[in-house]
Design an enzyme around this catalytic site. Structure first.
Site, PDB file in Angstrom:
ATOM      1  N   LYS A 152      47.469  42.442  45.357  1.00 39.49           N
ATOM      2  CA  LYS A 152      48.685  42.272  44.523  1.00 39.49           C
ATOM      3  C   LYS A 152      49.767  43.223  45.384  1.00 39.49           C
ATOM      4  CE  LYS A 152      46.402  40.869  40.334  1.00 39.49           C
ATOM      5  NZ  LYS A 152      46.060  41.455  39.060  1.00 39.49           N
ATOM      6  N   GLN A 172      46.154  46.094  34.862  1.00 42.03           N
ATOM      7  CA  GLN A 172      44.800  45.531  35.449  1.00 42.03           C
ATOM      8  C   GLN A 172      43.554  45.439  34.437  1.00 42.03           C
ATOM      9  OE1 GLN A 172      44.673  43.589  38.411  1.00 42.03           O
ATOM     10  NE2 GLN A 172      42.588  43.113  37.432  1.00 42.03           N
ATOM     11  N   ASP A 188      52.135  39.014  33.484  1.00 41.92           N
ATOM     12  CA  ASP A 188      51.124  38.334  33.247  1.00 41.92           C
ATOM     13  C   ASP A 188      51.065  37.373  32.136  1.00 41.92           C
ATOM     14  OD1 ASP A 188      48.772  39.064  34.875  1.00 41.92           O
ATOM     15  OD2 ASP A 188      48.104  40.814  33.737  1.00 41.92           O
TER      16      ASP A 188
END
Ligand code: NAD
Length: 293
Positions: free
Chosen positions: A53, A97, A120
């Site tokens: 990422k 995460q 997200d």
């Protein structure tokens, strides 16, 4: 005739190029989109995702920061970290995460992220916006990536029988909400199957578009697929393979060999949905920067 492949690597590249153009446009206004990823602990798979990422964010010309916290980080410390990022004007997107260590309540963390920085798309405000079809929220990256694959492959979704296998909050449910909207690239009749579904094959065989996110290696076989269907395999599973140097290889939730003989279009694993997730994360981050500017 075997199915044509949907090339997720090429389509993700297209999106990443578009994002890079948007980044240049924002640069003229003095804005550099910033994504901060928070990684708690040392789960090796999470570390790999976070590295890729970061690399993709840098490559697109964005400002990328990774904050690494020890595995024994307390919930209050992580909440304070999220608060600091919420308040930082240089941070447009925040991603914590998953999975998080046991002592941390992941839901509480997700709810603490400002919805307008939640790239997200897991905050309940964004989940709700996706469900009611409001476009100023953030859609989770994997289902948004699947929709892009369909649209950019010219698949007709309007009126199509779309069957989603899996009802997780990160893939199955948001996928259902997306495909159901009265909007371009959607407008399908959607069925969601899950672990309590009776006779899964009876449902999958009706699908014009079959999207599988069950986390079960090669669960959907060719005989469960309607001839000519479009098959999107979200699954990423490691299976033992003595002939591979690593001792394993990646397979999807669809049995690719048998499915390919029946479907008209199909995503491979790897190289299908996987690369789209990061591309859509970059796009969400640019959108966050545009909206916050
Ligand atoms: P999950 O384990 O949270 O959910 C799996 C879902 O499948 C559940 O809702 C369950 O009800 C359903 N299911 C399980 N067995 C079933 C069965 N026999 N019949 C019908 N339904 C069944 O998984 P997830 O997080 O949604 O991920 C699904 C898969 O997608 C995994 O392989 C994961 O690695 C992969 N994934 C890939 C990406 C990507 O970027 N490509 C992103 C997220 C997840």
């Amino acid at each position: 005739m075997p199915a044509e492949l949907i090339d997720g690597v090429a389509i993700a590249r297209q999106i990443r190029d578009e994002v890079a153009c948007d980044v240049q446009r924002l640069a003229q206004r003095g804005i550099v989109p910033g994504l901060t990823v928070v990684l708690v602990g040392d789960d090796p798979a999470s570390a790999v995702y976070v590295r890729s990422k970061g690399k993709a964010t840098d490559e697109a010309g964005m400002h990328s920061v990774t904050i690494r916290l020890p595995a024994d980080t307390m919930q209050a410390t992580l909440l304070a970290q999220v608060d600091a990022l919420n308040a930082d004007p240089l941070v447009h997107g925040i991603l914590v995460q998953m999975p998080l260590p046991k002592q941390i309540d992941a839901d509480a963390i997700v709810r603490r992220i400002r919805p307008d920085k939640d790239v997200d798309g897991f905050h309940p405000v964004n989940v709700g916006k996706n469900l009611i079809g409001e476009r100023d929220g953030f859609v989770p990256c994997t289902p948004a990536g699947v929709q892009e694959l369909l649209v950019r492959s010219g698949v007709e979704t309007r009126g199509a029988e779309c069957v989603v296998v899996g009802r997780s909050n990160i893939v199955g449910k948001p996928m259902m909400a997306l495909m159901l909207q009265n909007a371009a690239g959607a407008n399908a009749t959607v069925t969601v199957c899950h672990s309590a579904t009776r006779d899964l094959a009876a449902h999958t065989r009706r699908a014009d578009i079959l999207i599988v996110a069950a986390g079960r290696p090669r669960m959907v076989t060719g005989e469960m697929i309607r001839p000519g269907a479009v098959v999107i395999d979200v699954g990423i599973n490691r299976v033992a393979d003595a002939s591979a140097r690593s001792g394993y290889r990646l397979v999807g939730d669809v049995d690719f060999e048998s499915a390919r003989e029946v479907a008209s279009l199909i995503t491979p694993v790897p190289g299908g949905v996987g690369p789209m997730t990061i591309a859509l994360l970059l796009r969400n981050t640019v959108r966050a920067a545009e909206r916050l500017a």
